[in-house]
Design a protein around this motif. Structure first.
Motif, PDB file in Angstrom:
ATOM      1  N   ASP A 288       0.873  -1.111   0.155  1.00  0.00           N
ATOM      2  CA  ASP A 288      -0.031  -0.056   0.159  1.00  0.00           C
ATOM      3  C   ASP A 288       0.831   1.318  -0.055  1.00  0.00           C
ATOM      4  O   ASP A 288       0.436   2.292  -0.627  1.00  0.00           O
ATOM      5  CB  ASP A 288      -0.899  -0.081   1.194  1.00  0.00           C
ATOM      6  CG  ASP A 288      -2.104  -1.211   1.129  1.00  0.00           C
ATOM      7  OD1 ASP A 288      -2.092  -1.938   0.002  1.00  0.00           O
ATOM      8  OD2 ASP A 288      -2.503  -1.243   2.414  1.00  0.00           O
ATOM      9  N   ALA A 289       1.971   1.162   0.801  1.00  0.00           N
ATOM     10  CA  ALA A 289       2.828   2.365   1.016  1.00  0.00           C
ATOM     11  C   ALA A 289       3.445   2.807  -0.591  1.00  0.00           C
ATOM     12  O   ALA A 289       3.623   3.934  -0.797  1.00  0.00           O
ATOM     13  CB  ALA A 289       3.774   2.129   1.928  1.00  0.00           C
ATOM     14  N   MET A 290       3.980   1.689  -1.084  1.00  0.00           N
ATOM     15  CA  MET A 290       4.535   1.917  -2.598  1.00  0.00           C
ATOM     16  C   MET A 290       3.670   2.448  -3.292  1.00  0.00           C
ATOM     17  O   MET A 290       3.956   3.315  -4.092  1.00  0.00           O
ATOM     18  CB  MET A 290       5.369   0.852  -2.852  1.00  0.00           C
ATOM     19  CG  MET A 290       6.701   0.450  -2.240  1.00  0.00           C
ATOM     20  SD  MET A 290       7.950   1.855  -2.181  1.00  0.00           S
ATOM     21  CE  MET A 290       7.975   1.986  -3.843  1.00  0.00           C
ATOM     22  N   ARG A 291       2.502   1.953  -3.475  1.00  0.00           N
ATOM     23  CA  ARG A 291       1.510   2.243  -4.522  1.00  0.00           C
ATOM     24  C   ARG A 291       0.970   3.524  -4.237  1.00  0.00           C
ATOM     25  O   ARG A 291       0.494   4.165  -5.491  1.00  0.00           O
ATOM     26  CB  ARG A 291       0.291   1.035  -4.688  1.00  0.00           C
ATOM     27  CG  ARG A 291       0.939  -0.318  -4.831  1.00  0.00           C
ATOM     28  CD  ARG A 291      -0.178  -1.275  -5.144  1.00  0.00           C
ATOM     29  NE  ARG A 291       0.049  -2.548  -5.270  1.00  0.00           N
ATOM     30  CZ  ARG A 291       0.331  -3.043  -6.846  1.00  0.00           C
ATOM     31  NH1 ARG A 291       0.292  -2.201  -7.850  1.00  0.00           N
ATOM     32  NH2 ARG A 291       0.993  -4.357  -6.948  1.00  0.00           N
ATOM     33  N   LYS A 292       1.023   4.208  -3.289  1.00  0.00           N
ATOM     34  CA  LYS A 292       0.601   5.725  -3.005  1.00  0.00           C
ATOM     35  C   LYS A 292       1.285   6.394  -4.198  1.00  0.00           C
ATOM     36  O   LYS A 292       0.749   7.261  -4.912  1.00  0.00           O
ATOM     37  CB  LYS A 292       0.750   6.045  -1.565  1.00  0.00           C
ATOM     38  CG  LYS A 292      -0.287   5.341  -0.914  1.00  0.00           C
ATOM     39  CD  LYS A 292       0.015   6.019   0.633  1.00  0.00           C
ATOM     40  CE  LYS A 292      -1.025   5.432   1.637  1.00  0.00           C
ATOM     41  NZ  LYS A 292      -0.798   5.834   3.116  1.00  0.00           N
ATOM     42  N   GLY A 293       2.579   6.458  -4.240  1.00  0.00           N
ATOM     43  CA  GLY A 293       3.569   7.170  -4.769  1.00  0.00           C
ATOM     44  C   GLY A 293       3.272   6.672  -6.487  1.00  0.00           C
ATOM     45  O   GLY A 293       3.393   7.394  -7.370  1.00  0.00           O
ATOM     46  N   ILE A 294       3.356   5.344  -6.407  1.00  0.00           N
ATOM     47  CA  ILE A 294       3.300   4.678  -7.885  1.00  0.00           C
ATOM     48  C   ILE A 294       2.056   5.229  -8.614  1.00  0.00           C
ATOM     49  O   ILE A 294       2.002   5.639  -9.691  1.00  0.00           O
ATOM     50  CB  ILE A 294       3.427   3.332  -7.844  1.00  0.00           C
ATOM     51  CG1 ILE A 294       4.578   2.643  -7.499  1.00  0.00           C
ATOM     52  CG2 ILE A 294       3.119   2.470  -9.407  1.00  0.00           C
ATOM     53  CD1 ILE A 294       4.755   1.528  -7.324  1.00  0.00           C
ATOM     54  N   ASP A 295       0.787   5.378  -7.736  1.00  0.00           N
ATOM     55  CA  ASP A 295      -0.278   5.707  -8.352  1.00  0.00           C
ATOM     56  C   ASP A 295      -0.459   7.244  -8.748  1.00  0.00           C
ATOM     57  O   ASP A 295      -0.939   7.561  -9.733  1.00  0.00           O
ATOM     58  CB  ASP A 295      -1.376   5.525  -7.467  1.00  0.00           C
ATOM     59  CG  ASP A 295      -1.675   3.847  -7.351  1.00  0.00           C
ATOM     60  OD1 ASP A 295      -1.317   3.314  -8.340  1.00  0.00           O
ATOM     61  OD2 ASP A 295      -2.572   3.446  -6.433  1.00  0.00           O
ATOM     62  N   VAL A 296       0.343   8.056  -8.135  1.00  0.00           N
ATOM     63  CA  VAL A 296       0.597   9.641  -8.355  1.00  0.00           C
ATOM     64  C   VAL A 296       1.166   9.648  -9.827  1.00  0.00           C
ATOM     65  O   VAL A 296       0.900  10.247 -10.513  1.00  0.00           O
ATOM     66  CB  VAL A 296       1.214  10.042  -7.345  1.00  0.00           C
ATOM     67  CG1 VAL A 296       1.665  11.656  -7.608  1.00  0.00           C
ATOM     68  CG2 VAL A 296       0.772  10.251  -5.838  1.00  0.00           C
ATOM     69  N   PHE A 297       2.297   9.047  -9.715  1.00  0.00           N
ATOM     70  CA  PHE A 297       3.129   8.833 -11.124  1.00  0.00           C
ATOM     71  C   PHE A 297       2.195   8.414 -12.174  1.00  0.00           C
ATOM     72  O   PHE A 297       2.222   9.111 -13.511  1.00  0.00           O
ATOM     73  CB  PHE A 297       4.354   8.157 -10.874  1.00  0.00           C
ATOM     74  CG  PHE A 297       5.560   8.787 -10.378  1.00  0.00           C
ATOM     75  CD1 PHE A 297       6.008   9.906 -10.711  1.00  0.00           C
ATOM     76  CD2 PHE A 297       6.262   8.107  -9.324  1.00  0.00           C
ATOM     77  CE1 PHE A 297       7.032  10.573 -10.132  1.00  0.00           C
ATOM     78  CE2 PHE A 297       7.289   8.748  -8.389  1.00  0.00           C
ATOM     79  CZ  PHE A 297       7.641  10.009  -8.925  1.00  0.00           C
TER      80      PHE A 297
END
Length: 414
Positions: free
Chosen positions: A343-352
């Motif tokens: 979940d923590a990684m996907r927060k930034g990945i989803d922004v990109f």
């Protein structure tokens, strides 16, 4: 009788994510073995780093070595990004960003950069095994068992945990059936290195990557990444149908360059240094970034698109995040890999991902050029372009979809 070895942690791949993860594990006295299929140095793209990566390089204890060797290796100081579209120009200075953290970085030749980081990991005590390939992997709650083929034959390597930093090789996602379709459309990139011979009088800042939109094909774009030794990495990214398999790659790339007035002028004296290459089908996704006794780092899990140079940033952040969790888990702590990693990684990945998607539908292109006029919003956009896609104090990180929609309306009303 098969050859059998054990260690604490296995890492697949010695690229930036693998090197940084292994160095941090070594600092924590964990016996780490890195399995690397290639021999370094080896060619790779992803040459324009973002400032956020400097934090992870420092955490791995490699920043002094990077700074000390940058000039000798031709790495170019980088302080921002420049954009060009049909006569419109826009620049973003990373030192004028909203988020805290480094505001400058380097544009690097990846063969030399990756070798530098891997060598530093070796100096830290990491066992990196080049020309070794993973044949099979089995994981469960008790650990991981890998069958490996090396120059001297096959052997079995067991560990308490395995991190996949294999990049586009995506070893674990293939072997454990983790792959899922990417939400992004198919693209191809044709690229090479030039002796750029860019005139000092040209309207070009070597301290910034230049991203150019094709004058007629709105979802075709180019990168121009200069290095300090007078060479540059140049590529064109487009839908697969924009490239003809029957034509020479170099001639297609040069033809596209000459179709843009600004690039044609900047690169009028450029000389090709090596054969052009092409990659396609690079966007990827997986069902999960972790499982029993394993985690996927960077491109081995999800890769978006090269347009905002997010790949190495995601790889390094995932390496540090996962490695810290592994250290805790092997010390006996309970780790929630879903919330603390996936979940923590996907927060930034989803922004990109939001900004990549809106780049190709051209709405974010309009924002890029509009932002040059807006001093309140621009620092927040600059932070994302500098890699700080996990800073939820930034309005456009906290809700990137709504933020892009708001910006699009703002541009349309101007």
């Amino acid at each position: 009788m098969e050859k059998f070895e054990t260690c604490d942690v296995i890492i697949i791949g010695a690229g930036p994510a693998g090197a940084i993860a292994s160095a941090i594990l070594a600092k924590n006295d964990l016996n780490t073995v890195v399995i690397e299929r290639e021999t370094f140095p080896r060619f790779s793209i992803g040459e324009s780093l973002l400032p956020h990566t400097m934090e992870f390089i420092e955490q791995a204890g490699m920043l002094d070595a990077l700074n000390a060797n940058a000039d000798a290796l031709g790495f170019q100081y980088k302080n921002g990004a420049a954009f060009y579209r049909k006569g419109e120009r826009s620049e973003f200075n990373f030192e004028q960003k909203f988020s805290s953290g480094p505001g400058t970085t380097y544009q690097v030749k990846r063969a030399a950069f990756d070798k530098l980081l891997a060598d530093e990991a070796s100096k830290a005590g990491v066992d990196i095994r080049y020309q070794h390939s993973v044949l099979n992997v089995v994981t469960n709650d008790d650990g991981a068992r890998l069958e490996v083929e090396g120059p001297d034959g096959a052997y079995v390597l067991e560990a308490k945990f395995v991190l996949d930093a294999s990049g586009f090789g995506r070893v674990l996602s293939r072997m454990l059936d983790l792959e899922s379709p990417s939400e992004l459309g198919p693209r191809k990139a044709v690229f090479t290195h030039f002796k750029d011979n860019i005139s000092e009088t040209a309207n070009f800042d070597r301290n910034k990557i230049l991203i150019t939109v094709h004058p007629k094909i709105e979802d075709l774009w180019y990168w121009l990444i200069p290095f300090s030794d007078g060479t540059s990495s140049i590529g064109a990214v487009a839908r697969p149908e924009c490239f003809d398999d029957n034509l020479e790659l170099e001639s297609q790339l040069i033809s596209y360059i000459n179709q843009d007035d600004n690039l044609a002028e900047i690169l009028k004296d450029a000389e090709v240094l090596q054969p052009a290459r092409i990659i396609g089908g690079y966007s990827s996704n997986v069902k999960s970034l972790f499982g029993p006794s394993y985690a996927l780092l960077g491109n081995a899990g999800e890769f978006l698109d090269p347009v905002f140079s997010s790949g190495v940033t995601i790889a390094m952040r995932s390496a540090v995040t996962a490695t810290n969790l592994v250290v805790r888990q092997l010390k006996g702590d309970t780790v929630d890999w879903q919330s603390e990693y996936d979940d923590a990684m996907r927060k930034g990945i989803d922004v990109f991902k939001t900004f990549v998607t809106s780049w190709y539908d051209t709405s974010f292109q309009d924002v890029i050029f509009f932002q040059a006029k807006d001093t309140d919003i621009k620092p927040m956009i600059t932070s994302i372009l500098a890699g700080y896609a996990w800073d939820e104090s930034n309005l456009f990180v906290k809700n990137s979809t709504r933020g892009v929609r708001m910006l699009t309306k703002l541009c349309a009303a101007d």
